[in-house]
Scaffold this active site. Structure first.
Site, PDB file in Angstrom:
ATOM      1  N   HIS A  57      -1.056   1.755  -1.232  1.00  0.00           N
ATOM      2  CA  HIS A  57       0.442   1.028   0.336  1.00  0.00           C
ATOM      3  C   HIS A  57       0.197   0.448   0.717  1.00  0.00           C
ATOM      4  O   HIS A  57      -0.499  -0.148   2.457  1.00  0.00           O
ATOM      5  CB  HIS A  57       0.382   2.852   0.786  1.00  0.00           C
ATOM      6  N   HIS A  59       2.780  -3.241   1.513  1.00  0.00           N
ATOM      7  CA  HIS A  59       4.216  -4.399   2.211  1.00  0.00           C
ATOM      8  C   HIS A  59       3.514  -5.568   2.040  1.00  0.00           C
ATOM      9  O   HIS A  59       3.236  -6.536   3.269  1.00  0.00           O
ATOM     10  CB  HIS A  59       4.876  -3.739   2.971  1.00  0.00           C
ATOM     11  N   GLN A 152      14.435   0.031   1.127  1.00  0.00           N
ATOM     12  CA  GLN A 152      13.963   0.051   2.644  1.00  0.00           C
ATOM     13  C   GLN A 152      15.238   0.334   2.799  1.00  0.00           C
ATOM     14  O   GLN A 152      15.241   1.270   3.726  1.00  0.00           O
ATOM     15  CB  GLN A 152      12.937  -1.888   2.799  1.00  0.00           C
ATOM     16  N   HIS A 210       8.273   6.277  -0.348  1.00  0.00           N
ATOM     17  CA  HIS A 210       8.041   6.526   1.341  1.00  0.00           C
ATOM     18  C   HIS A 210       8.924   8.260   1.506  1.00  0.00           C
ATOM     19  O   HIS A 210       9.417   8.194   0.635  1.00  0.00           O
ATOM     20  CB  HIS A 210       8.492   6.426   2.055  1.00  0.00           C
ATOM     21  N   GLU A 213       8.916  10.265   6.765  1.00  0.00           N
ATOM     22  CA  GLU A 213       8.000   9.418   7.852  1.00  0.00           C
ATOM     23  C   GLU A 213       8.847   9.831   8.981  1.00  0.00           C
ATOM     24  O   GLU A 213       9.914   8.789   8.890  1.00  0.00           O
ATOM     25  CB  GLU A 213       7.877   8.623   6.762  1.00  0.00           C
ATOM     26  N   ASP A 309      -1.268   0.051   4.416  1.00  0.00           N
ATOM     27  CA  ASP A 309      -0.187  -0.245   4.955  1.00  0.00           C
ATOM     28  C   ASP A 309       0.876  -1.867   5.639  1.00  0.00           C
ATOM     29  O   ASP A 309       2.329  -1.999   4.729  1.00  0.00           O
ATOM     30  CB  ASP A 309       0.592   0.957   5.934  1.00  0.00           C
ATOM     31  N   TRP A 315       5.983  -3.994  11.967  1.00  0.00           N
ATOM     32  CA  TRP A 315       5.793  -2.169  12.003  1.00  0.00           C
ATOM     33  C   TRP A 315       4.041  -2.479  13.083  1.00  0.00           C
ATOM     34  O   TRP A 315       3.524  -1.175  13.561  1.00  0.00           O
ATOM     35  CB  TRP A 315       6.071  -1.849  10.900  1.00  0.00           C
TER      36      TRP A 315
END
Ligand code: FE2
Length: 423
Positions: A57, A59, A152, A210, A213, A309, A315
């Site tokens: 996982h 991005h 997203q 996702h 979360e 991630d 983030w």
């Protein structure tokens, strides 16, 4: 004549003092004291030879963008999403490619052999998709990159997301993603799960959503994900990423939910570094940890693989493509402290994640591709304890990354002492 021989290593199944011989890109022998010449021989006595780390996982369209155009001040998931919305129109396809390739190089040097990366499809130009499809091609000789079409901003909340997600799949993105907890209502979230699973079933693709979360114990989209998986016959091909609301759910409800997930063979991808940072931000004290129920999900027979991630993006400001950092955090947050549990945390960033993303021919076995990483640690637990140094990374029998062992020289009055953490 072998091409490459690694001598005296420990293996992840507990075998010690074994040699591994490679020829024509394959592992051809694993035994004690292999005889015969090799073009290159590596003496690695007391070190651990592991199959590559797998990151299930990530991005990659956002990685290494930290500070552009500004930093996430609140530290929340929601500010991260809006900050990413500010960055998207500013970046070019070439910007994304150059950051992504830089990250892939770092990941490979850290022993990662495959990455499943989500790619944002909420962009009418699909810049991230175009960029990462090109990166997937560029790196394929040394890294397997699998892409997830990820709306997203919500497949319903964003007016063109559905069409753009389908376009991304038409262009060759591998897996169907989603974000039900970000849709406007719970029912819209459930509807998005149903629709996206149907798209995956029609196209014969895997799903990685996702899911929940959130710290909201009533965020229960994983229930719908498990139901739709079973209804559409997608068992074993669907992953729930994050699943943080399960941390806060009522125990009675979870006692019904986990068997439903097990029946649907939902794969579980917690992202411990990110969620220990993002979750519990609305709490005073006690602050919830927000990691999903790793032990209970594993014990119910589900496959659990830890993901990284984010690295230096809207983030998360830290990270260095180190799956041992990921395992280290998961182990602490999940209190997975027995010898068996710690060893299992290593499996969660190697073979479990390989299984989740459907990687074929994975593992150190005779006849399989010679893909592995040599760690300066004697076993899996020590590898996590030290976030062990990567001495060699081998892909298809070729050494693609190499570094000297870590050694310290301490200058004491009675004389110098050389040591490293494993002697
Ligand atoms: Fe994510």
């Amino acid at each position: 004549m072998f091409d490459l021989m690694i001598k005296g290593v420990s293996l992840t199944d507990g075998r010690e003092e074994f040699d591994v011989a490679c020829k024509d890109g394959k592992i051809v022998e694993i035994a004690k004291s292999i005889l015969g010449d090799s073009k290159e021989t590596i003496h690695a006595e007391g070190c651990l030879l592991s199959p590559p780390f797998i990151d299930p996982h990530f991005h990659m369209d956002a990685t290494l963008s930290l500070g552009t155009p500004r930093l996430n001040v609140s530290g929340t998931l929601l500010e991260g999403i809006s900050l990413w919305g500010e960055l998207k129109p500013l970046q070019s396809i070439d910007d994304i490619i150059s950051r992504a390739v830089k990250y892939c190089d770092l990941a490979v040097a850290k022993g990662i052999g495959a990455i499943r990366s989500h790619v944002d499809t909420c962009d009418d130009e699909l810049k991230g998709v175009q960029a990462l499809l090109e990166v997937r091609e560029k790196v394929k000789g040394y890294l397997d990159l699998q892409l997830v079409a990820f709306p997203q901003d919500g497949v319903f909340r964003d007016p063109t997301a559905l069409e753009n997600t389908k376009r991304a799949l038409d262009m060759g993105v591998d897996v169907v993603g989603g974000i039900p907890h970000f849709e406007r209502t719970m029912s819209e979230g459930a509807r998005s799960v149903k629709l996206l699973c149907e798209i995956a079933a029609e196209r014969g693709l895997m799903v990685d959503m996702h899911c929940d979360e959130s710290d909201d114990p009533m965020s229960r989209h994983v229930e719908t994900l498990a139901f739709e998986t079973k209804r559409l016959g997608l068992e074993g091909r669907v992953a729930g990423s994050h699943l943080t609301s399960m941390h806060s759910m009522d125990n009675y409800y979870v006692s019904k939910l986990i068997p439903l997930m097990a029946e649907s063979q939902i794969n579980v991808i917690p992202n411990p570094l990110i969620n220990i940072m993002l979750q519990g931000r609305h709490d005073t004290y006690p602050k919830r940890r927000g990691q999903t129920r790793v032990r209970e999900l594993r014990d119910a027979g589900l496959t659990v693989g830890f993901g990284s991630d984010c690295v230096m993006d809207p983030w998360y400001s830290l990270g260095k493509a180190d799956m041992l950092d990921v395992a280290f955090m998961a182990l602490h947050v999940g209190q997975l402290s027995s010898r068996e549990d710690m060893g299992w945390c290593f499996d969660a960033v190697t073979k479990n994640s390989a299984k989740i993303i459907g990687l074929e021919e994975y593992g150190i076995e005779k006849g399989k591709p010679a893909n592995f990483v040599l760690l300066q640690a004697k076993d899996k637990i020590e590898a996590i304890r030290l976030r062990a140094h990567r001495l060699l990374v081998v892909r298809d029998g070729l050494i693609i990354s190499r570094s000297d062992p870590v050694k310290y020289t301490l200058h004491k009055p009675e004389g110098d002492i050389d040591f490293n953490e494993i002697n």
